[in-house]
Scaffold this active site. Structure first.
Site, PDB file in Angstrom:
ATOM      1  N   PRO A  11     -51.089  21.894  13.581  1.00  0.00           N
ATOM      2  CG  PRO A  11     -49.599  21.214  11.924  1.00  0.00           C
ATOM      3  CD  PRO A  11     -50.136  22.433  12.608  1.00  0.00           C
ATOM      4  CG  ASN A  12     -49.223  16.952  15.959  1.00  0.00           C
ATOM      5  OD1 ASN A  12     -49.730  15.904  15.599  1.00  0.00           O
ATOM      6  ND2 ASN A  12     -48.106  17.423  15.430  1.00  0.00           N
ATOM      7  NE  ARG A  19     -48.261  17.790  20.670  1.00  0.00           N
ATOM      8  CZ  ARG A  19     -47.971  18.916  20.067  1.00  0.00           C
ATOM      9  NH1 ARG A  19     -48.867  19.888  20.026  1.00  0.00           N
ATOM     10  NH2 ARG A  19     -46.815  19.095  19.500  1.00  0.00           N
ATOM     11  CE1 TYR A  24     -46.673  22.058  23.335  1.00  0.00           C
ATOM     12  CE2 TYR A  24     -46.543  19.664  23.242  1.00  0.00           C
ATOM     13  CZ  TYR A  24     -46.088  20.905  22.833  1.00  0.00           C
ATOM     14  OH  TYR A  24     -45.068  21.006  21.929  1.00  0.00           O
ATOM     15  CG  ASN A  76     -50.222  27.171  19.092  1.00  0.00           C
ATOM     16  OD1 ASN A  76     -49.188  27.051  18.441  1.00  0.00           O
ATOM     17  ND2 ASN A  76     -50.388  26.599  20.272  1.00  0.00           N
ATOM     18  CB  ALA A  79     -44.648  21.517  14.290  1.00  0.00           C
ATOM     19  CD  GLU A 100     -45.395  33.244  17.001  1.00  0.00           C
ATOM     20  OE1 GLU A 100     -45.036  34.325  16.476  1.00  0.00           O
ATOM     21  OE2 GLU A 100     -44.613  32.308  17.231  1.00  0.00           O
ATOM     22  CG  HIS A 102     -45.889  29.296  20.612  1.00  0.00           C
ATOM     23  ND1 HIS A 102     -46.074  28.455  19.543  1.00  0.00           N
ATOM     24  CD2 HIS A 102     -45.413  30.452  20.108  1.00  0.00           C
ATOM     25  CE1 HIS A 102     -45.702  29.072  18.439  1.00  0.00           C
ATOM     26  NE2 HIS A 102     -45.304  30.289  18.748  1.00  0.00           N
ATOM     27  NE  ARG A 109     -40.985  22.319  24.334  1.00  0.00           N
ATOM     28  CZ  ARG A 109     -41.949  21.835  23.544  1.00  0.00           C
ATOM     29  NH1 ARG A 109     -42.891  22.643  23.081  1.00  0.00           N
ATOM     30  NH2 ARG A 109     -41.964  20.559  23.227  1.00  0.00           N
TER      31      ARG A 109
HETATM   32  C1  DQA Z   1     -46.423  24.829  20.375  1.00  0.00           C
HETATM   33  C2  DQA Z   1     -44.897  24.776  20.371  1.00  0.00           C
HETATM   34  C3  DQA Z   1     -44.374  24.163  19.092  1.00  0.00           C
HETATM   35  O1  DQA Z   1     -42.954  24.131  19.104  1.00  0.00           O
HETATM   36  C4  DQA Z   1     -44.889  22.743  18.953  1.00  0.00           C
HETATM   37  O2  DQA Z   1     -44.451  22.187  17.724  1.00  0.00           O
HETATM   38  C5  DQA Z   1     -46.362  22.647  19.099  1.00  0.00           C
HETATM   39  C6  DQA Z   1     -47.039  23.469  20.101  1.00  0.00           C
HETATM   40  C7  DQA Z   1     -46.994  25.306  21.734  1.00  0.00           C
HETATM   41  O3  DQA Z   1     -48.165  25.624  21.775  1.00  0.00           O
HETATM   42  O4  DQA Z   1     -46.269  25.330  22.727  1.00  0.00           O
HETATM   43  O5  DQA Z   1     -46.999  21.802  18.461  1.00  0.00           O
HETATM   44  O6  DQA Z   1     -46.852  25.748  19.381  1.00  0.00           O
END
Ligand code: DQA
Length: 145
Positions: A11-12, A19, A24, A76, A79, A100, A102, A109
């Site tokens: 998501p997102n 964003r 990011y 990835n 959230a 995985e 990020h 964080r």
């Molecule tokens: C994320 C880190 C997560 O905590 C966050 O909710 C994201 C992006 C990252 O790529 O740093 O949406 O996965």
């Protein structure tokens, strides 16, 4: 060497570039995907990408990977990293190796980002290297036996 790689974005991540760019970065998801597809093509490897904001769609796509020839996953979970036992169970059900990823360093964080439902069953985790993390994970997948 992995021959059929699936890249899953949670998501997102469709908003990358716009964003919270200080966290990011400014690279868009299309840029990331285009770069990965080009690198995979150069290595004669099939690479499919999938992004969704819906947990059930991500689960369905991961389940599909059990039957579509996928042999390695880069994910990835965004959230959902910190919340989704269901997505974890889906990826565990595939028995496929996965990395995985990020963009941000989730350990520097908020406290709630330090918990991942994926890290203990991942081959490895890349966190905090920005868009380069995807490229590095792909490099690993190409070496993976
Ligand atoms: C994320 C880190 C997560 O905590 C966050 O909710 C994201 C992006 C990252 O790529 O740093 O949406 O996965």
């Amino acid at each position: 060497m992995a021959a059929n790689i699936l890249v899953i974005h949670g998501p997102n991540l469709n908003l990358l570039g716009r964003r919270e760019p200080t966290i990011y970065g400014r690279t868009t998801l299309e840029d990331i995907n285009r770069n990965l597809v080009a690198k995979a093509q150069a290595a004669s490897v099939v690479l499919n990408t999938f992004q969704s904001n819906a947990e059930h769609e991500l689960i369905a796509r991961v389940q599909e990977a059990m039957n579509d020839g996928t042999d390695f996953i880069l994910i990835n979970p965004a959230a959902l990293t910190h919340t989704s036992i269901a997505l974890r169970d889906a990826i565990a059900a595939t028995s496929l190796p996965f990395v995985e990823i990020h963009l941000s360093n989730i350990y520097t964080r908020e406290e709630f980002r330090r918990t991942s439902y994926f890290s203990d069953i991942a081959v490895g985790v890349i966190s905090g290297l920005g868009a380069a993390g995807y490229e590095l994970a792909l490099g690993f997948a190409l070496l993976h036996k």
